[in-house]
Design an enzyme around this catalytic site. Structure first.
Site, PDB file in Angstrom:
ATOM      1  N   SER A  69      35.365  29.465  26.280  1.00 13.12           N
ATOM      2  CA  SER A  69      33.924  29.268  26.415  1.00 13.12           C
ATOM      3  C   SER A  69      33.232  30.537  26.893  1.00 13.12           C
ATOM      4  O   SER A  69      33.836  31.416  27.505  1.00 13.12           O
ATOM      5  CB  SER A  69      33.621  28.151  27.409  1.00 13.12           C
ATOM      6  OG  SER A  69      34.425  27.031  27.165  1.00 13.12           O
TER       7      SER A  69
HETATM    8  N1  SAH Z   1      38.958  25.521  28.795  1.00 11.22           N
HETATM    9  C1  SAH Z   1      39.437  26.377  27.738  1.00 11.22           C
HETATM   10  C2  SAH Z   1      38.643  26.315  26.451  1.00 11.22           C
HETATM   11  C3  SAH Z   1      38.660  24.985  25.854  1.00 11.22           C
HETATM   12  S1  SAH Z   1      38.625  24.909  24.094  1.00 11.22           S
HETATM   13  C4  SAH Z   1      39.531  27.814  28.191  1.00 11.22           C
HETATM   14  O1  SAH Z   1      39.130  28.133  29.314  1.00 11.22           O
HETATM   15  O2  SAH Z   1      40.033  28.637  27.422  1.00 11.22           O
HETATM   16  C5  SAH Z   1      38.914  23.156  24.025  1.00 11.22           C
HETATM   17  C6  SAH Z   1      40.361  22.798  24.126  1.00 11.22           C
HETATM   18  O3  SAH Z   1      40.435  21.374  24.226  1.00 11.22           O
HETATM   19  C7  SAH Z   1      41.164  23.177  22.883  1.00 11.22           C
HETATM   20  O4  SAH Z   1      42.241  23.980  23.247  1.00 11.22           O
HETATM   21  C8  SAH Z   1      41.601  21.835  22.302  1.00 11.22           C
HETATM   22  O5  SAH Z   1      42.871  21.863  21.697  1.00 11.22           O
HETATM   23  C9  SAH Z   1      41.593  20.951  23.552  1.00 11.22           C
HETATM   24  N2  SAH Z   1      41.498  19.496  23.301  1.00 11.22           N
HETATM   25  C10 SAH Z   1      40.731  18.835  22.390  1.00 11.22           C
HETATM   26  N3  SAH Z   1      40.930  17.505  22.482  1.00 11.22           N
HETATM   27  C11 SAH Z   1      41.835  17.307  23.484  1.00 11.22           C
HETATM   28  C12 SAH Z   1      42.460  16.155  24.071  1.00 11.22           C
HETATM   29  N4  SAH Z   1      42.216  14.910  23.632  1.00 11.22           N
HETATM   30  N5  SAH Z   1      43.340  16.343  25.080  1.00 11.22           N
HETATM   31  C13 SAH Z   1      43.619  17.594  25.549  1.00 11.22           C
HETATM   32  N6  SAH Z   1      43.073  18.718  25.037  1.00 11.22           N
HETATM   33  C14 SAH Z   1      42.186  18.588  24.022  1.00 11.22           C
END
Ligand code: SAH
Length: 221
Positions: A69
């Site tokens: 993000s």
């Molecule tokens: N917080 C992260 C960025 C998040 S991107 C950082 O600091 O880099 C969003 C992430 O959520 C992705 O890696 C995606 O695979 C994950 N995601 C999406 N749905 C999910 C779920 N149901 N459970 C766990 N992770 C999930």
């Protein structure tokens, strides 16, 4: 404290100070948040070819069609989570690169974070350990189920957008705890929403317009 946080050129302290000043100008006030952003080496959490852009206030790809993000959003969500009372334990859904977890780990006692893509869990685990950040626990799985063994959490943060916040996650909040999440409306637009657990109910307030990847069901290998 983060080790191995030094760097040269565009990944240097000066680039980080500039980013922190921009966040302050955009309204981030909590000194703990600003200090955490200053101390976590974001250039190590993005693809190497993009590390020279790591201290710009932009989202960047981290592989597997996912993104880290924008620093402003990381700061804003962290601030929204901390506002309103002490936070000792936090559950994060969507570890991704591990950056948000690393920022939280500078401020709270313990962070639990769940990611549905196994390769991301692995690389985040490796990086956090290399940086000496040892108050983050990672798990590969479906975040919609939460992490029941470690409940309750003072804070829960979703970094992927569901249509509706899973009930299971709300029930894992401690009384007085806050959950911050991007929630996708029927028109596809997302809003940052905060739920505060009171004695009898959940109070919901809407913070900002945001743009996150969708929260997907199930876990992938
Ligand atoms: N917080 C992260 C960025 C998040 S991107 C950082 O600091 O880099 C969003 C992430 O959520 C992705 O890696 C995606 O695979 C994950 N995601 C999406 N749905 C999910 C779920 N149901 N459970 C766990 N992770 C999930």
């Amino acid at each position: 404290m983060v080790s191995d946080a030094s760097g040269a050129g565009l990944t240097s302290g000066r680039a980080r100070d500039r980013l922190v000043r921009i966040l302050e100008q955009q309204g981030i006030r909590d000194p703990r948040v600003l200090e955490a952003i200053r101390s976590v080496p974001r250039h190590l959490f993005v693809e190497e070819a993009l590390s020279h852009r790591a201290y710009e206030n932009i989202a960047l790809p981290i592989g597997h069609r996912q993104t880290i993000s924008q620093p402003f959003i990381v700061a804003r969500m962290t601030e929204a989570l901390l506002e309103g009372g002490p936070v000792s334990t936090v559950l994060e859904i969507g570890t991704g690169s591990g950056y948000q977890a690393a920022v939280l780990a500078q401020i709270v006692d313990r962070v639990y974070s769940i990611e549905r893509i196994q390769a991301l869990t692995r690389s985040a685990r490796e990086l956090l350990s290399r940086l000496g950040i040892n108050n983050v626990n990672l798990r590969h799985g479906d975040g919609a189920e939460g992490w029941p063994e470690k409940t309750p959490y003072d804070g829960i943060i979703l970094t992927a957008a569901p249509r509706e916040v899973p009930e299971t996650l709300l029930t894992q909040l401690a009384p007085g705890g806050r959950l911050v999440a991007p929630v996708e409306g029927p028109d596809g637009r997302q809003q940052l929403v905060r739920y505060t657990r009171t004695e009898e109910a959940f109070v919901r307030d809407v913070l900002d317009a945001v743009m996150f990847v969708p929260m997907l069901p199930g876990a992938e290998q």
